[in-house]
Structure formats: structure tokens, C-alpha cells
Design a protein around this motif. Structure first.
Motif, PDB file in Angstrom:
ATOM      1  N   VAL A 360      26.275  34.082  21.829  1.00 55.43           N
ATOM      2  CA  VAL A 360      27.271  35.146  21.640  1.00 55.43           C
ATOM      3  C   VAL A 360      27.819  35.116  20.209  1.00 55.43           C
ATOM      4  O   VAL A 360      27.026  35.190  19.278  1.00 55.43           O
ATOM      5  CB  VAL A 360      28.358  35.098  22.745  1.00 55.43           C
ATOM      6  N   SER A 361      29.107  34.912  19.978  1.00 55.69           N
ATOM      7  CA  SER A 361      29.628  35.096  18.612  1.00 55.69           C
ATOM      8  C   SER A 361      29.204  33.956  17.684  1.00 55.69           C
ATOM      9  O   SER A 361      28.992  34.167  16.496  1.00 55.69           O
ATOM     10  CB  SER A 361      31.152  35.219  18.625  1.00 55.69           C
ATOM     11  N   TYR A 362      29.025  32.746  18.217  1.00 53.20           N
ATOM     12  CA  TYR A 362      28.724  31.607  17.334  1.00 53.20           C
ATOM     13  C   TYR A 362      27.327  31.725  16.722  1.00 53.20           C
ATOM     14  O   TYR A 362      27.063  31.195  15.652  1.00 53.20           O
ATOM     15  CB  TYR A 362      28.834  30.301  18.138  1.00 53.20           C
ATOM     16  N   GLY A 384      23.214  42.739  27.856  1.00 53.32           N
ATOM     17  CA  GLY A 384      24.652  42.637  27.625  1.00 53.32           C
ATOM     18  C   GLY A 384      25.449  42.054  28.784  1.00 53.32           C
ATOM     19  O   GLY A 384      26.639  41.825  28.646  1.00 53.32           O
ATOM     20  N   ALA A 385      24.812  41.806  29.939  1.00 50.13           N
ATOM     21  CA  ALA A 385      25.546  41.206  31.068  1.00 50.13           C
ATOM     22  C   ALA A 385      25.486  39.693  30.901  1.00 50.13           C
ATOM     23  O   ALA A 385      24.426  39.087  31.063  1.00 50.13           O
ATOM     24  CB  ALA A 385      24.923  41.632  32.398  1.00 50.13           C
ATOM     25  N   ASP A 412      30.279  28.984  25.946  1.00 61.23           N
ATOM     26  CA  ASP A 412      30.911  28.411  27.147  1.00 61.23           C
ATOM     27  C   ASP A 412      31.342  29.461  28.168  1.00 61.23           C
ATOM     28  O   ASP A 412      31.106  29.306  29.375  1.00 61.23           O
ATOM     29  CB  ASP A 412      32.089  27.500  26.763  1.00 61.23           C
ATOM     30  N   SER A 414      30.190  32.458  28.800  1.00 59.99           N
ATOM     31  CA  SER A 414      29.015  33.022  29.488  1.00 59.99           C
ATOM     32  C   SER A 414      28.383  31.986  30.410  1.00 59.99           C
ATOM     33  O   SER A 414      27.880  32.334  31.487  1.00 59.99           O
ATOM     34  CB  SER A 414      27.980  33.489  28.460  1.00 59.99           C
ATOM     35  N   TYR A 417      29.331  31.716  34.185  1.00 57.56           N
ATOM     36  CA  TYR A 417      28.866  32.679  35.184  1.00 57.56           C
ATOM     37  C   TYR A 417      27.711  32.111  36.012  1.00 57.56           C
ATOM     38  O   TYR A 417      27.539  32.490  37.172  1.00 57.56           O
ATOM     39  CB  TYR A 417      28.397  33.978  34.505  1.00 57.56           C
ATOM     40  N   ASN A 439      33.972  26.642  22.517  1.00 54.53           N
ATOM     41  CA  ASN A 439      35.092  27.085  21.658  1.00 54.53           C
ATOM     42  C   ASN A 439      36.330  27.411  22.494  1.00 54.53           C
ATOM     43  O   ASN A 439      37.336  27.868  21.968  1.00 54.53           O
ATOM     44  CB  ASN A 439      34.689  28.269  20.761  1.00 54.53           C
ATOM     45  N   LYS A 441      37.153  29.768  24.302  1.00 53.03           N
ATOM     46  CA  LYS A 441      37.682  31.152  24.335  1.00 53.03           C
ATOM     47  C   LYS A 441      36.557  32.181  24.471  1.00 53.03           C
ATOM     48  O   LYS A 441      35.394  31.853  24.278  1.00 53.03           O
ATOM     49  CB  LYS A 441      38.538  31.458  23.113  1.00 53.03           C
ATOM     50  N   ASN A 443      35.571  34.415  22.418  1.00 54.04           N
ATOM     51  CA  ASN A 443      35.827  34.708  21.008  1.00 54.04           C
ATOM     52  C   ASN A 443      35.440  36.132  20.611  1.00 54.04           C
ATOM     53  O   ASN A 443      36.163  36.812  19.888  1.00 54.04           O
ATOM     54  CB  ASN A 443      35.063  33.684  20.157  1.00 54.04           C
ATOM     55  N   ILE A 444      34.290  36.588  21.101  1.00 50.47           N
ATOM     56  CA  ILE A 444      33.796  37.900  20.660  1.00 50.47           C
ATOM     57  C   ILE A 444      34.795  39.004  20.995  1.00 50.47           C
ATOM     58  O   ILE A 444      34.931  39.990  20.267  1.00 50.47           O
ATOM     59  CB  ILE A 444      32.411  38.192  21.269  1.00 50.47           C
ATOM     60  N   LEU A 445      35.511  38.810  22.094  1.00 52.96           N
ATOM     61  CA  LEU A 445      36.411  39.882  22.540  1.00 52.96           C
ATOM     62  C   LEU A 445      37.663  39.973  21.662  1.00 52.96           C
ATOM     63  O   LEU A 445      38.328  41.011  21.633  1.00 52.96           O
ATOM     64  CB  LEU A 445      36.775  39.685  24.017  1.00 52.96           C
TER      65      LEU A 445
END
Ligand SMILES: Cc1ncc(C[n+]2csc(CCOP(=O)(O)OP(=O)(O)O)c2C)c(N)n1
Length: 513
Positions: A360-362, A384-385, A412, A414, A417, A439, A441, A443-445
Motif C-alpha cells: 500500500v503506501s509504504y 483495490g479490495a 498491516d 490490509s 483482513y 506502521n 495506521k 496511512n494511505i487514507l
């Protein structure tokens, strides 16, 4: 022979020899048939979204469908997010969903649901088998549908009595249709665009992002000065030393617009015109310049190698050497950074590894620094899910016959799930190394709040905070039978990577970032 046995025999005859399962009462005859008919490798997932995610990862590496076994409408519902991801990735899956016996359905018993309705939303082909005598034929048609190029989700709904009744007939395999050939006009049009225009992008997706097509596209690019890019939706990319260093259209809308701004001509090779993941206030939906002209060289259901070979011939493009990424980098020491982790990975990654990327963001900047790694396959989450990375890694390891190292770069939030995937990795003793990017969180959101113009207060920010209480990933992994250790520096992470890459069992590195 009962219907269930004819189903298993037909699947095996049609080349489907792996079943990812989470069964219930209505599937008991199918499960019993697995003992009576040898040859099916059956893998248990502890929630249906693990099952469907494993089937997606399996297809991407094996290049052929596995089957799933899910329980009634609610079981299908649990598996739908990763069926959605598989549909977006164009992965072929024979998705078998057990259901109420035909005579019991009118009584509207507890687990009765609109199984067909749910299946339609994620499947290209749906059929409910209604007679044991037809089940073999229905199964062969489901396999055929799953194999339609480039790959589709085919859902076969299986009422319990159709499984248990006698009269089953094994069906011979039914061939999937050949992909439609490449139109000479499409090649000529692309060649003309490349000869006459100076701002051309060749956009690759599907199998066009794999090494053979990439190398041909590179020849075209070198001969004409065109640029190459992978679609953000490319699910499986051949990467590393000896492969062409192709960048991906960025996720962030602003960055994507910037990256595509200068191209007024785009040749689509199994790709679609790029659109943003979301609509944002004041932003366009499409990521290309409004005046960009598109030319379709090959559609997603066509063979990009054939198309690019035609283009190479039409342009008389000479062989072109792939750029040397330079010496293999050294592992990085000190505090974790995305660049440091990417470089460490490039330094230590074993040959022919598979990366399952849900970082994801990292992980946004992992690409450039991992190009100097040995050749490897990189699997992306494209639907994207979230919750795809861990099961995808698990299914990929099974498809590779446990012979290739799978590295799951896993955010973390994701991971939470579908973390039960770790249990399947332990049970099957799969060579999967999970680098859990902790992280604490979503983060991306945090960035998405800004992009949509919302101003987050303390309540809004607390919805993105995973640190209260903190998740202990070492204990979570160990609780599912996977050895694990925590790293707070890249030195520790590198040591753990090196030792886990030599193990035949799974390992989880909780990297505090
Ligand atoms: C199935 C599903 N549910 C919810 C979301 C919304 N969502 C997108 S990213 C995200 C958080 C991701 O957090 P994490 O995996 O920790 O990665 P990070 O942003 O910290 O890099 C959520 C909840 C989604 N995309 N898919």
C-alpha cells in the motif's frame, strides 16, 4: 457414480488439479469424493476470502485455473472481495459454491440466499447444476469458461442433492476458444503512429507486462523513441535484471496526470485507457491529456506477443539490449525507509522469487530500487479490495510447487483482513517470507482525506489509527504456526530475510516502520 465423483473426475480430466476449499454440510459429498478419486491437491483456507485469494495467486503463477469450494451464499459472500480482485486481474477460477438441495430450497432454510445473484457480480459465467447426470458436463463448461483468454471467474453452483445422487457422467475436457488473431490494420495503424508522432506512449497490461512481450515492446521503443509504461492494472509483471525496467502509471491522481501529460498518442497493448481509482473534487476521471488519441494494438483477449511481433516486423525494429541496472546493491543499515527496504530486498532476493505486493503506501517507491534484483515475478493488487496480499502469496507458493521463494510485502491494516492465510502457509509448509510493514495506521487514507477535500478532526483521525491497542504480529503469526521475529532496523530485517530465505517453511518479519 454420484454427481460429486463425476465432478472431481471431470475437473481432473480438464487439468484442474488444485482445490482451495472451505467446506460446509452441502459440500460433504464433494469433500468425500476427494478421498475416493485421487489426484486433487486440496488446500484448506480458514475463511472464504483466503480461499478465493489463493485461487487468484495460483492462476497468476500457474497460468491455469484452480477450483475453489465455498459454502452457500454466505460463504460466497465472504469470498467476494478477492473474487472481485481476481476478476480485475483477469484471473481464471472455477469457483464452486455448494448450495441447498434442490428440493429443500423452497423451504427457505437458514443458509438459503440469492447465491446466483451474488455470483453474477463477480463472475463472467454462472450456472446452477440441476441434475447429477449434467454435472460433469457443467463442470467441463465451467473449466472452459475459466480458461477463456485472458482468464475469467466461472461460478458453478452445486445443490447438495446434485452431488449425492447417482447417475454422474464424467465429461471430456472442452477446449477454450482460441484468442482472436491480431488485425493487420491494428499493426499498421500502430506502426504509422510510431513513424509519424514523437509523443507516443506504449501502454502494457495483462501478459504484455511479462518478459517476452516486454522485450518486444522495448525493441519497438528503442527503434522509434516511444516510451513504455505498465498500466496500474497490470496484475503480474516480469521484473529484475535482464528485464526491461518499465515504470507503472502512478496510483495518485496528480502524479498519474503528470506522468501521462506529455503523451498525445497512446498505443494500448492489452491495456485500457487509464482512469483514476476514484473521482476527486475538481479532478478529471481520466488520467490522460484530453487530446490524447488512443490506438488499440491488441485487446485484453488477444495475444500481445503476436501483436508486438507484428509491430517489430512492420517497423523493422532491430534487436535492442536491455539496460544494465549496474552492480547488485548492498543491504542498507539503520532506520527503515521505503528506499532502504527496496534496496535491501534487491540485495538479498533469491533468484526467481515471487513478490506478492500489498505494501500500500509504504511500497510506492519500491520499483526503481528493486530492478537490480535477480529476475522475479511481481504480483500487484489491482482490484483495490484490500486483503489480497497474504492469500495471493499463499496460492502463488502452491502454484510454484513450493520451489520458489515468495516474498509478501504486506501492509498491516490490509493484512488484518486475511491473516488466517498464515495458518495455511504453516500447514502446507510454504516458503513464504512475509515482511509485515507495521506502521500502526491506515496511512494511505490520511492522504485521501486531503485529496477529497475533507478536514479530519480527532474522531476522523482515530478511524485511521491501528495503534490502540497495538497489534503484536510476532504473536499473531506464532499463534498460527508461523515462526516470526520483530525488526526495528534494516540490519535486523536483512539478517532475518537472509535466514528465512534459506528455510523451507514460512516466516514473518514484523518490520516496525
Ligand atoms: C475491502 C476493502 N475495505 C476497505 C478499503 C478501504 N481502504 C483502502 S486502503 C485502507 C487502509 C490500508 O491500510 P494499510 O494496509 O495499513 O496500509 P497503509 O495505508 O498504512 O500503507 C482501507 C481501509 C478497501 N480498499 N478495500
Amino acid at each position: 457414480m454420484n454427481g460429486a465423483k463425476s465432478l472431481v473426475r471431470t475437473l481432473l480430466a480438464s487439468g484442474v488439479d488444485t482445490c482451495f476449499a472451505n467446506p460446509g454440510t452441502s459440500e460433504m459429498h464433494f469433500v468425500a469424493a476427494l478421498d475416493q478419486v485421487p489426484g486433487m491437491n486440496c488446500v484448506l483456507g480458514l475463511q472464504e476470502n483466503i480461499v478465493t485469494g489463493m485461487a487468484d495467486g495460483y492462476f497468476r503463477i500457474a497460468g491455469k485455473p484452480a477450483c475453489t469450494l465455498l459454502h452457500c451464499g454466505p460463504g460466497l459472500a465472504n469470498g467476494m472481495a478477492n473474487l472481485h480482485n481476481a476478476r480485475r486481474a483477469r484471473s481464471g477460477i472455477v469457483n464452486i459454491v455448494g448450495d441447498q438441495a434442490t428440493f429443500h430450497r423452497p423451504f427457505d432454510a437458514a443458509l438459503t440466499a440469492d447465491t446466483t445473484g451474488m455470483a453474477r457480480t463477480v463472475s463472467s459465467w454462472v450456472r446452477t447444476s440441476t441434475r447429477s447426470a449434467d454435472l460433469g458436463r457443467d463442470a467441463a463448461e465451467a473449466v472452459r469458461a475459466a480458461r477463456v483468454v485472458p482468464g475469467q471467474v466461472a461460478t458453478l453452483i452445486l445443490p447438495a442433492d446434485v452431488s449425492w445422487e447417482e447417475g454422474g457422467v464424467v465429461s471430456a475436457p472442452i477446449e477454450a476458444p482460441q484468442p482472436p488473431g491480431i488485425d493487420g490494420g491494428a499493426i499498421e495503424g500502430a506502426a504509422r503512429m510510431l513513424r509519424t508522432q514523437s509523443d507516443v506512449l506504449i501502454l502494457l497490461d495483462g501478459p504484455a507486462a511479462l518478459s517476452e512481450a516486454q522485450a518486444l515492446a522495448w525493441r519497438v521503443a528503442c527503434a522509434t523513441g516511444a516510451s513504455l509504461m505498465n498500466s496500474y492494472m497490470a496484475a503480474h509483471v516480469s521484473r529484475g535484471r535482464g528485464r526491461v525496467p518499465v515504470e507503472r502509471v502512478p496510483y495518485a491522481m496528480g502524479k498519474a496526470l503528470e506522468a501521462l501529460e506529455r503523451f498525445r498518442h497512446v498505443i494500448l497493448v492489452n491495456a485500457e485507457p487509464p482512469v483514476g481509482f476514484f473521482g476527486y473534487p475538481g479532478m478529471p476521471s481520466v488520467q490522460h491529456h484530453p487530446q490524447t488519441q488512443f490506438h488499440v494494438l491488441s485487446r485484453p483477449d488477444q495475444d500481445p506477443v503476436e501483436a508486438l511481433q507484428g509491430l517489430v516486423r512492420a517497423l523493422n525494429a532491430p534487436q535492442a539490449a536491455v539496460p544494465d541496472p549496474g552492480p547488485r546493491p548492498e543491504p542498507v543499515r539503520g532506520a527503515p525507509t521505503p528506499e532502504g527496504l527496496a534496496q535491501t530486498l534487491a540485495a538479498l532476493m533469491p533468484d526467481d522469487a515471487i513478490v506478492s505486493d500489498e505494501s500500500v503506501s509504504y511500497g510506492r517507491g519500491f520499483y526503481p530500487l528493486t530492478h537490480a534484483a535477480p529476475p522475479h515475478d511481481w504480483l500487484h493488487l489491482v482490484g483495490g479490495a484490500i486483503g489480497a496480499g497474504m492469500p495471493m502469496a499463499t496460492g502463488a507458493a502452491i502454484a510454484a510447487g513450493k520451489r520458489r521463494r515468495v516474498i509478501n510485502l504486506q501492509a498491516d491494516g490490509s493484512a488484518m483482513y486475511t491473516l488466517q492465510s498464515l495458518w495455511t502457509q504453516a500447514r502446507e509448509r510454504l516458503p513464504v517470507t512475509t515482511v509485515l510493514l507495521n506502521n500502526r495506521k491506515y496511512n494511505i487514507l490520511i492522504g485521501e482525506y486531503t485529496s477529497v477535500g475533507a478536514i479530519p478532526g480527532p474522531t476522523a483521525m482515530s478511524m485511521l489509527d491501528l495503534g490502540n491497542p497495538s497489534l503484536d504480529w510476532v504473536r499473531l503469526a506464532k499463534g498460527m504456526g508461523v515462526e516470526a521475529a520483530c525488526a526495528t532496523t534494516l540490519d535486523e530485517c536483512a539478517d532475518l530475510m537472509t535466514s528465512s530465505f534459506g528455510m523451507s517453511a514460512p516466516f514473518l518479519i514484523e518490520l516496525m516502520v
